[in-house]
Write an enzyme that holds these catalytic residues in place. Sequence first.
Site, PDB file in Angstrom:
ATOM      1  N   CYS A  32     -60.395 -29.768 -61.981  1.00 39.13           N
ATOM      2  CA  CYS A  32     -58.978 -29.387 -62.029  1.00 39.13           C
ATOM      3  C   CYS A  32     -58.896 -27.955 -61.527  1.00 39.13           C
ATOM      4  O   CYS A  32     -59.915 -27.317 -61.261  1.00 39.13           O
ATOM      5  CB  CYS A  32     -58.426 -29.533 -63.446  1.00 39.13           C
ATOM      6  SG  CYS A  32     -59.419 -28.701 -64.686  1.00 39.13           S
ATOM      7  N   HIS A  33     -57.681 -27.487 -61.348  1.00 43.37           N
ATOM      8  CA  HIS A  33     -57.466 -26.150 -60.784  1.00 43.37           C
ATOM      9  C   HIS A  33     -56.370 -25.435 -61.571  1.00 43.37           C
ATOM     10  O   HIS A  33     -55.630 -26.055 -62.327  1.00 43.37           O
ATOM     11  CB  HIS A  33     -56.985 -26.236 -59.326  1.00 43.37           C
ATOM     12  CG  HIS A  33     -57.729 -27.179 -58.450  1.00 43.37           C
ATOM     13  ND1 HIS A  33     -58.921 -26.863 -57.850  1.00 43.37           N
ATOM     14  CD2 HIS A  33     -57.449 -28.444 -58.045  1.00 43.37           C
ATOM     15  CE1 HIS A  33     -59.339 -27.878 -57.111  1.00 43.37           C
ATOM     16  NE2 HIS A  33     -58.460 -28.865 -57.209  1.00 43.37           N
ATOM     17  N   HIS A 181     -65.040 -35.823 -54.639  1.00 39.45           N
ATOM     18  CA  HIS A 181     -64.287 -37.036 -54.277  1.00 39.45           C
ATOM     19  C   HIS A 181     -65.094 -37.972 -53.369  1.00 39.45           C
ATOM     20  O   HIS A 181     -64.547 -38.581 -52.434  1.00 39.45           O
ATOM     21  CB  HIS A 181     -62.955 -36.666 -53.607  1.00 39.45           C
ATOM     22  CG  HIS A 181     -62.245 -35.489 -54.218  1.00 39.45           C
ATOM     23  ND1 HIS A 181     -62.303 -35.191 -55.565  1.00 39.45           N
ATOM     24  CD2 HIS A 181     -61.462 -34.519 -53.666  1.00 39.45           C
ATOM     25  CE1 HIS A 181     -61.597 -34.086 -55.801  1.00 39.45           C
ATOM     26  NE2 HIS A 181     -61.080 -33.660 -54.677  1.00 39.45           N
ATOM     27  N   ASP A 249     -58.054 -33.682 -61.186  1.00 36.24           N
ATOM     28  CA  ASP A 249     -57.633 -32.990 -59.961  1.00 36.24           C
ATOM     29  C   ASP A 249     -56.275 -32.298 -60.131  1.00 36.24           C
ATOM     30  O   ASP A 249     -55.665 -31.856 -59.159  1.00 36.24           O
ATOM     31  CB  ASP A 249     -57.615 -33.959 -58.768  1.00 36.24           C
ATOM     32  CG  ASP A 249     -57.347 -33.269 -57.446  1.00 36.24           C
ATOM     33  OD1 ASP A 249     -57.899 -32.183 -57.221  1.00 36.24           O
ATOM     34  OD2 ASP A 249     -56.561 -33.806 -56.636  1.00 36.24           O
TER      35      ASP A 249
HETATM   36  O1  LIG Z   1     -58.132 -30.391 -55.137  1.00 42.26           O
HETATM   37  C1  LIG Z   1     -58.912 -30.923 -54.362  1.00 42.26           C
HETATM   38  O2  LIG Z   1     -60.049 -31.161 -54.726  1.00 42.26           O
HETATM   39  C2  LIG Z   1     -58.477 -31.250 -53.032  1.00 42.26           C
HETATM   40  C3  LIG Z   1     -57.671 -30.522 -52.245  1.00 42.26           C
HETATM   41  C4  LIG Z   1     -57.322 -29.106 -52.473  1.00 42.26           C
HETATM   42  C5  LIG Z   1     -58.504 -28.229 -52.514  1.00 42.26           C
HETATM   43  O3  LIG Z   1     -59.628 -28.647 -52.534  1.00 42.26           O
HETATM   44  C6  LIG Z   1     -58.299 -26.763 -52.515  1.00 42.26           C
HETATM   45  O4  LIG Z   1     -57.180 -26.301 -52.316  1.00 42.26           O
HETATM   46  O5  LIG Z   1     -59.304 -26.053 -52.706  1.00 42.26           O
HETATM   47  C7  LIG Z   1     -57.085 -31.167 -51.073  1.00 42.26           C
HETATM   48  O6  LIG Z   1     -57.660 -32.170 -50.613  1.00 42.26           O
HETATM   49  O7  LIG Z   1     -56.056 -30.683 -50.592  1.00 42.26           O
END
Ligand SMILES: O=C(O)/C=C(\CC(=O)C(=O)O)C(=O)O
Length: 295
Positions: A32-33, A181, A249
């Site tokens: 997650c972020h 993923h 995610d």
């Molecule tokens: O959240 C994820 O894993 C995938 C993302 C965003 C990402 O990786 C990022 O912004 O660093 C995506 O495919 O846009």
Amino acid sequence: MSAQDTARIVSWHGNPSIPTFTPPPGAVDAHCHVFGPMAQFPFSPKAKYLPEDAGPDMLFALRDRLGFARNVIVQASCHGTDNSATLDAIVRSDGKARGVAVVDPAITDAELEKLHEGGMRGVRFNFLKRLVDDAPKDKFLEIAKRIQPLGWHVVVYFEADILEEMRPFLDAIPTLIVIDHMGRPDVSQGPDGADMRAFRRLLDSRDDIWTKVTCPDRLDPNGAPWDDFARSVAPLVADYPDRVLWGTDWPHPNMEKAIPDDGALVDMIPRIAPTIELQRKLLIDNPMRLYWPGE
Ligand SMILES: O=C(O)/C=C(\CC(=O)C(=O)O)C(=O)O
């Protein structure tokens, strides 16, 4: 036009359902972020998307709502190599979050050590052209060597069409590797499709390559209820039960046109990991080994 000139985006569900599946006590959301809050932690000038704030309070409320105990917060590309927002979220988690950093190749050993003290346990190399301007493999390999004494692993994000060209780079990484993923296979090909077969060859090339069985919303072109994802990914979890991680995610960067219901994402877990034992490995044993070893 840069992302900074555009309106800020909401890519997450405002009222996710309570899942029917109850995660086992101690379950970890291992991908997650956090976004911002921007006033405190501005986005990178190189950010390719400019989200609304989705900070630690929101993340921890979702964690509790979905029945999880811990988070692994992966530094999102919109924050570049300034890990302050992720570190702040880890501090606020009371020990219930660890992180994966994105670093400038010029980072010093002392700065890496500081990231470790702040709860980082890995570094992410992102190869998606729509997210980052460059991905220097030689510099990434140097970092991969330098994080070894910290016991960190490398998280790599790429899409299925470059899997073969990634192989020499991946082969040269001296630490454990986690592929985000599953390297984005086309799950509509099914479990024996070309993408899944190529990905299994990669997993079979080393026993220290793990993967996140995440993002049905990104990977299933037919959308919810993500049947192709379930039928393609369940055999992978069954065959590599000690090398898989799961995550929401959240806040689903770049998914504003097809925002997933986080409760429905959690309800995918028993479809890809149908036994109590597989669920325990996926949600507890495996992430704990990587992010809270010894606990
Ligand atoms: O959240 C994820 O894993 C995938 C993302 C965003 C990402 O990786 C990022 O912004 O660093 C995506 O495919 O846009």
